[in-house]
Design a protein around this motif. Structure first.
Motif, mmCIF file in Angstrom:
data_model
loop_
_atom_site.group_PDB
_atom_site.id
_atom_site.type_symbol
_atom_site.label_atom_id
_atom_site.label_comp_id
_atom_site.label_asym_id
_atom_site.label_seq_id
_atom_site.Cartn_x
_atom_site.Cartn_y
_atom_site.Cartn_z
ATOM 1 N N LEU A 277 0.831 -1.203 0.000
ATOM 2 C CA LEU A 277 0.000 0.000 0.000
ATOM 3 C C LEU A 277 0.867 1.255 0.000
ATOM 4 N N ASN A 278 1.936 1.252 0.763
ATOM 5 C CA ASN A 278 2.812 2.419 0.816
ATOM 6 C C ASN A 278 3.407 2.740 -0.552
ATOM 7 N N ARG A 279 3.619 1.708 -1.338
ATOM 8 C CA ARG A 279 4.234 1.911 -2.655
ATOM 9 C C ARG A 279 3.236 2.403 -3.708
ATOM 10 N N VAL A 280 2.009 2.722 -3.287
ATOM 11 C CA VAL A 280 1.075 3.370 -4.211
ATOM 12 C C VAL A 280 1.672 4.669 -4.733
ATOM 13 N N TRP A 281 2.535 5.311 -3.933
ATOM 14 C CA TRP A 281 3.181 6.548 -4.377
ATOM 15 C C TRP A 281 4.132 6.308 -5.544
ATOM 16 N N HIS A 282 4.557 5.069 -5.757
ATOM 17 C CA HIS A 282 5.370 4.706 -6.922
ATOM 18 C C HIS A 282 4.501 4.467 -8.151
ATOM 19 N N ARG A 283 3.186 4.359 -7.942
ATOM 20 C CA ARG A 283 2.280 3.948 -9.020
ATOM 21 C C ARG A 283 1.292 5.053 -9.411
ATOM 22 N N LEU A 284 1.633 6.291 -9.159
ATOM 23 C CA LEU A 284 0.713 7.384 -9.449
ATOM 24 C C LEU A 284 0.580 7.607 -10.954
ATOM 25 N N ASP A 285 -0.629 7.930 -11.376
ATOM 26 C CA ASP A 285 -0.910 8.135 -12.802
ATOM 27 C C ASP A 285 -0.632 9.579 -13.210
ATOM 28 N N PRO A 286 -0.110 9.762 -14.424
ATOM 29 C CA PRO A 286 0.124 11.129 -14.910
ATOM 30 C C PRO A 286 -1.183 11.811 -15.290
ATOM 31 N N TRP A 287 -1.176 13.141 -15.256
ATOM 32 C CA TRP A 287 -2.299 13.890 -15.822
ATOM 33 C C TRP A 287 -2.376 13.607 -17.320
ATOM 34 N N PRO A 288 -3.543 13.765 -17.959
ATOM 35 C CA PRO A 288 -3.697 13.395 -19.373
ATOM 36 C C PRO A 288 -2.706 14.070 -20.325
ATOM 37 N N ASP A 289 -2.267 15.280 -20.012
ATOM 38 C CA ASP A 289 -1.359 16.012 -20.907
ATOM 39 C C ASP A 289 0.107 15.771 -20.605
ATOM 40 N N THR A 290 0.414 15.081 -19.519
ATOM 41 C CA THR A 290 1.799 15.049 -19.028
ATOM 42 C C THR A 290 2.763 14.403 -20.005
ATOM 43 N N VAL A 291 2.495 13.180 -20.413
ATOM 44 C CA VAL A 291 3.471 12.459 -21.239
ATOM 45 C C VAL A 291 3.628 13.122 -22.603
ATOM 46 N N ALA A 292 2.525 13.503 -23.224
ATOM 47 C CA ALA A 292 2.611 14.150 -24.534
ATOM 48 C C ALA A 292 3.363 15.476 -24.439
ATOM 49 N N GLY A 293 3.076 16.258 -23.409
ATOM 50 C CA GLY A 293 3.758 17.536 -23.254
ATOM 51 C C GLY A 293 5.235 17.366 -22.980
#
Length: 237
Positions: A97-113
């Protein structure tokens, strides 16, 4: 934006690049099903994040030795579990559960930007997250960093000047050749005090439905943008 473009862009991560709250809430629903629980994961996420700055301040103020964020998050988690009816979780489950911080999802524009920006600038996270956390997050989310400039490298948590100056020092550039990108005005103010340029990115959903009002009417920043795609356009990428 006056003057020549920056050579490197340094990014805050939690809330700026990734949706920490939404990610924890979404994963929490799966935990409820797995555990047969009925935890309010929005409240859980807010409580966990609310313990973040006080935990960092214990380190910044010298009241405890350098401690990475994974450990600080885990200590906060252990204190929280009883109030959410999860104090029965075993060590393995708590660690997962603590490692959920390793699994956070990017905002929709993050990777493309970021992908656009990478064609012109050196990109790196300058985050209070530790090296392993940021590395695992980037691998999972597809964040195209050139290198990882975690505050763990300088043993100084933002907004301590050693974090900003340590990052530009490792890059071999002057502070004014770097731009800090963040959704938190206080982060940008601290970076500017160290001579870095600054770009504020609006992330109105960082705290869910709660309004976010940390940007003054006349902000002392170089750029204000709505997302990373707009940042790329404004910077000619």
């Amino acid at each position: 934006m006056p003057g020549p473009p920056p050579r490197a862009l340094l990014f805050d991560v939690f809330g700026t690049c990734v949706d920490w709250r939404g990610s924890i809430v979404a994963e929490g629903r799966a935990w409820n099903a797995r555990l047969g629980a009925s935890v309010d994961w929005a409240a859980f996420a807010d409580d966990w994040r609310g313990r973040y700055q006080p935990a960092l301040e214990e380190v910044r103020a010298g009241r405890r030795p350098w401690t990475i964020l994974d450990v600080l998050h885990r200590e906060s988690l252990d204190r929280m579990l009883p109030q959410f009816g999860l104090d029965h979780l075993d060590e393995t489950t708590r660690d997962e559960l603590n490692r959920v911080w390793h699994r956070l999802d990017p905002w929709p524009d993050t990777v493309a930007g970021l992908t656009r920006l990478k064609t012109r600038f050196v990109l790196a996270p300058l985050s209070n997250g530790n090296v392993a956390l940021l590395t695992n997050m980037a691998k999972r989310a597809g964040l195209p960093w050139d290198l990882n400039l975690s505050c763990e490298l300088y043993r100084a948590y933002k907004p301590q000047p050693a974090s900003y100056l340590g990052a530009v020092g490792l890059l071999g550039i002057r502070p004014d050749e770097a731009m800090m990108v963040a959704a938190h005005y206080s982060d940008l103010q601290a970076a500017a005090t160290c001579g870095l340029r600054s770009a504020y990115v609006h992330r109105p959903r960082e705290f869910g439905d709660r309004p976010k009002r940390d940007l003054p009417d006349d902000p002392a920043v170089d750029l204000v943008v709505g997302d990373f795609e707009e940042l790329a356009t404004r910077l000619g990428a």
